[in-house]
Design an enzyme around this catalytic site. Structure first.
Site, PDB file in Angstrom:
ATOM      1  N   LYS A   1       0.867  -1.241   0.082  1.00 47.88           N
ATOM      2  CA  LYS A   1       0.046  -0.023   0.055  1.00 47.88           C
ATOM      3  C   LYS A   1       0.779   1.361   0.049  1.00 47.88           C
ATOM      4  O   LYS A   1       1.959   1.286   0.220  1.00 47.88           O
ATOM      5  CB  LYS A   1      -1.008  -0.267   1.290  1.00 47.88           C
TER       6      LYS A   1
ATOM      7  N   TYR B   1     -12.245  -2.033  -3.885  1.00 45.79           N
ATOM      8  CA  TYR B   1     -12.742  -2.224  -2.491  1.00 45.79           C
ATOM      9  C   TYR B   1     -14.450  -1.993  -1.959  1.00 45.79           C
ATOM     10  O   TYR B   1     -14.564  -1.838  -1.140  1.00 45.79           O
ATOM     11  CB  TYR B   1     -12.090  -1.450  -1.456  1.00 45.79           C
TER      12      TYR B   1
ATOM     13  N   PHE C   1     -15.341   4.009   6.726  1.00 42.32           N
ATOM     14  CA  PHE C   1     -14.049   4.496   6.422  1.00 42.32           C
ATOM     15  C   PHE C   1     -13.778   4.275   4.657  1.00 42.32           C
ATOM     16  O   PHE C   1     -12.727   4.572   4.377  1.00 42.32           O
ATOM     17  CB  PHE C   1     -12.819   3.766   7.122  1.00 42.32           C
TER      18      PHE C   1
ATOM     19  N   ARG D   1      -1.884 -14.015   4.861  1.00 42.60           N
ATOM     20  CA  ARG D   1      -2.463 -13.206   5.935  1.00 42.60           C
ATOM     21  C   ARG D   1      -1.927 -13.436   7.371  1.00 42.60           C
ATOM     22  O   ARG D   1      -1.733 -12.623   8.257  1.00 42.60           O
ATOM     23  CB  ARG D   1      -4.052 -13.766   6.073  1.00 42.60           C
TER      24      ARG D   1
ATOM     25  N   THR E   1      -5.489  -6.606  10.951  1.00 37.83           N
ATOM     26  CA  THR E   1      -5.603  -5.554  10.553  1.00 37.83           C
ATOM     27  C   THR E   1      -5.007  -4.193  10.980  1.00 37.83           C
ATOM     28  O   THR E   1      -4.388  -3.399  10.487  1.00 37.83           O
ATOM     29  CB  THR E   1      -7.325  -5.268  10.178  1.00 37.83           C
TER      30      THR E   1
ATOM     31  N   ARG F   1       2.634  -5.999   9.203  1.00 42.76           N
ATOM     32  CA  ARG F   1       1.965  -5.050   9.955  1.00 42.76           C
ATOM     33  C   ARG F   1       2.487  -4.539  11.246  1.00 42.76           C
ATOM     34  O   ARG F   1       2.361  -3.490  11.667  1.00 42.76           O
ATOM     35  CB  ARG F   1       0.392  -5.211  10.079  1.00 42.76           C
TER      36      ARG F   1
ATOM     37  N   ASN G   1      -2.105   0.499   6.857  1.00 46.17           N
ATOM     38  CA  ASN G   1      -1.592  -0.800   7.320  1.00 46.17           C
ATOM     39  C   ASN G   1      -0.609  -1.575   6.340  1.00 46.17           C
ATOM     40  O   ASN G   1      -0.570  -2.884   6.487  1.00 46.17           O
ATOM     41  CB  ASN G   1      -2.738  -1.546   7.972  1.00 46.17           C
TER      42      ASN G   1
ATOM     43  N   HIS H   1      -2.168  -5.623   1.679  1.00 41.55           N
ATOM     44  CA  HIS H   1      -3.480  -6.093   1.261  1.00 41.55           C
ATOM     45  C   HIS H   1      -3.230  -7.576   0.895  1.00 41.55           C
ATOM     46  O   HIS H   1      -2.290  -7.741   0.233  1.00 41.55           O
ATOM     47  CB  HIS H   1      -4.428  -5.500   0.370  1.00 41.55           C
TER      48      HIS H   1
ATOM     49  N   GLU I   1      -9.745 -10.670  -7.593  1.00 39.45           N
ATOM     50  CA  GLU I   1      -8.680  -9.665  -7.362  1.00 39.45           C
ATOM     51  C   GLU I   1      -7.538  -9.718  -8.300  1.00 39.45           C
ATOM     52  O   GLU I   1      -7.028  -8.678  -8.694  1.00 39.45           O
ATOM     53  CB  GLU I   1      -8.390  -9.641  -5.904  1.00 39.45           C
TER      54      GLU I   1
HETATM   55  P1  GTP Z   1      -7.193  -6.076   3.457  1.00 38.86           P
HETATM   56  O1  GTP Z   1      -6.080  -7.121   3.227  1.00 38.86           O
HETATM   57  O2  GTP Z   1      -6.695  -4.727   2.991  1.00 38.86           O
HETATM   58  O3  GTP Z   1      -8.590  -6.275   2.981  1.00 38.86           O
HETATM   59  O4  GTP Z   1      -7.371  -6.028   5.030  1.00 38.86           O
HETATM   60  P2  GTP Z   1      -7.909  -6.708   6.011  1.00 38.86           P
HETATM   61  O5  GTP Z   1      -8.609  -7.939   5.458  1.00 38.86           O
HETATM   62  O6  GTP Z   1      -6.925  -7.242   7.151  1.00 38.86           O
HETATM   63  O7  GTP Z   1      -9.126  -5.663   6.507  1.00 38.86           O
HETATM   64  P3  GTP Z   1     -10.521  -5.425   6.156  1.00 38.86           P
HETATM   65  O8  GTP Z   1     -10.853  -6.220   4.964  1.00 38.86           O
HETATM   66  O9  GTP Z   1     -11.703  -5.613   7.283  1.00 38.86           O
HETATM   67  O10 GTP Z   1     -10.293  -3.597   5.654  1.00 38.86           O
HETATM   68  C1  GTP Z   1      -9.896  -3.338   4.376  1.00 38.86           C
HETATM   69  C2  GTP Z   1      -8.815  -2.409   4.769  1.00 38.86           C
HETATM   70  O11 GTP Z   1      -9.865  -1.218   5.164  1.00 38.86           O
HETATM   71  C3  GTP Z   1      -7.982  -2.569   5.733  1.00 38.86           C
HETATM   72  O12 GTP Z   1      -6.788  -3.135   5.415  1.00 38.86           O
HETATM   73  C4  GTP Z   1      -7.721  -1.031   6.074  1.00 38.86           C
HETATM   74  O13 GTP Z   1      -6.583  -0.324   5.203  1.00 38.86           O
HETATM   75  C5  GTP Z   1      -9.006  -0.438   6.021  1.00 38.86           C
HETATM   76  N1  GTP Z   1      -9.675  -0.097   7.231  1.00 38.86           N
HETATM   77  C6  GTP Z   1     -10.260  -1.101   7.995  1.00 38.86           C
HETATM   78  N2  GTP Z   1     -10.744  -0.825   9.019  1.00 38.86           N
HETATM   79  C7  GTP Z   1     -10.473   0.487   9.147  1.00 38.86           C
HETATM   80  C8  GTP Z   1     -10.990   1.598  10.011  1.00 38.86           C
HETATM   81  O14 GTP Z   1     -11.377   1.348  11.076  1.00 38.86           O
HETATM   82  N3  GTP Z   1     -10.617   2.932   9.721  1.00 38.86           N
HETATM   83  C9  GTP Z   1      -9.673   3.087   8.450  1.00 38.86           C
HETATM   84  N4  GTP Z   1      -9.363   4.492   8.100  1.00 38.86           N
HETATM   85  N5  GTP Z   1      -9.569   2.177   7.635  1.00 38.86           N
HETATM   86  C10 GTP Z   1      -9.869   0.735   7.885  1.00 38.86           C
HETATM   87 MG    MG Z   2     -10.015  -7.475   3.737  1.00 37.88          MG
END
Ligand code: GTP
Ligand code: MG
Length: 138
Positions: A9, A49, A57, A85, A91, A102, A112, A115, A126
């Site tokens: 990212k 996304y 968010f 993962r 996350t 992370r 973070n 992805h 994807e």
């Molecule tokens: P990805 O691999 O990026 O999909 O991460 P994830 O699967 O661990 O998390 P999730 O799919 O729940 O959320 C997708 C992305 O949204 C996260 O990786 C973050 O970049 C963002 N995100 C999730 N929660 C928050 C939040 O509370 N605030 C903000 N600003 N961004 C968030």
């Molecule tokens: Mg995710």
């Protein structure tokens, strides 16, 4: 073997962390079988996304993903989705296990660093969003 879509990212590309993050993948036994650096528009990030479009968010996430170049890549290996993962960590970096990407590099729950796809079905969608079959060299 399995394939998963990974994105390094903007917070990480800005800090020149691509090589150090790739080393983590390779040390975990994941092979980078496709990789390119691209600049997304907020609309392209929004399509990627789309599952999160009702989340509070979402707008912030799309703007962040378009704020600097990202490195999109396909990782291949045994149980690649779960393994990736695991290497990524939770996350929220505050919850991420020591040694994960992370824990070491992420700046916040939003910024973070990486992805990773979360299931075989999403991985297929994807990967196809960013790569043609000819670009996947396993
Ligand atoms: P990805 O691999 O990026 O999909 O991460 P994830 O699967 O661990 O998390 P999730 O799919 O729940 O959320 C997708 C992305 O949204 C996260 O990786 C973050 O970049 C963002 N995100 C999730 N929660 C928050 C939040 O509370 N605030 C903000 N600003 N961004 C968030
Ligand atoms: Mg995710």
């Amino acid at each position: 073997v399995e394939r998963t879509l990974s994105i390094i990212k903007p917070d990480a590309t800005r800090r020149n962390l691509t090589g150090r993050i790739n080393a983590k993948f390779e040390e975990a036994g994941l092979r980078i079988i496709a990789q390119k650096r691209i600049q997304m528009t907020p609309a392209q990030a929004g399509t990627f996304y789309a599952v999160h479009k009702e989340r509070p968010f979402y707008g912030e996430l799309c703007d962040f993903m378009a704020s600097a170049p990202v490195v999109v890549q396909v990782l291949e290996g045994e149980s690649a989705i779960a393994k990736n993962r695991e290497v990524m960590g939770a996350t929220n970096p505050a919850d991420a296990a020591a040694g994960t990407i992370r824990a070491e590099f992420a700046e916040s729950v939003g910024e973070n660093s990486v992805h990773g796809s979360d299931a075989p079905e999403t991985a297929a969608v994807e990967i196809a969003y960013f790569f043609s079959g000819l670009e996947l060299v396993g």
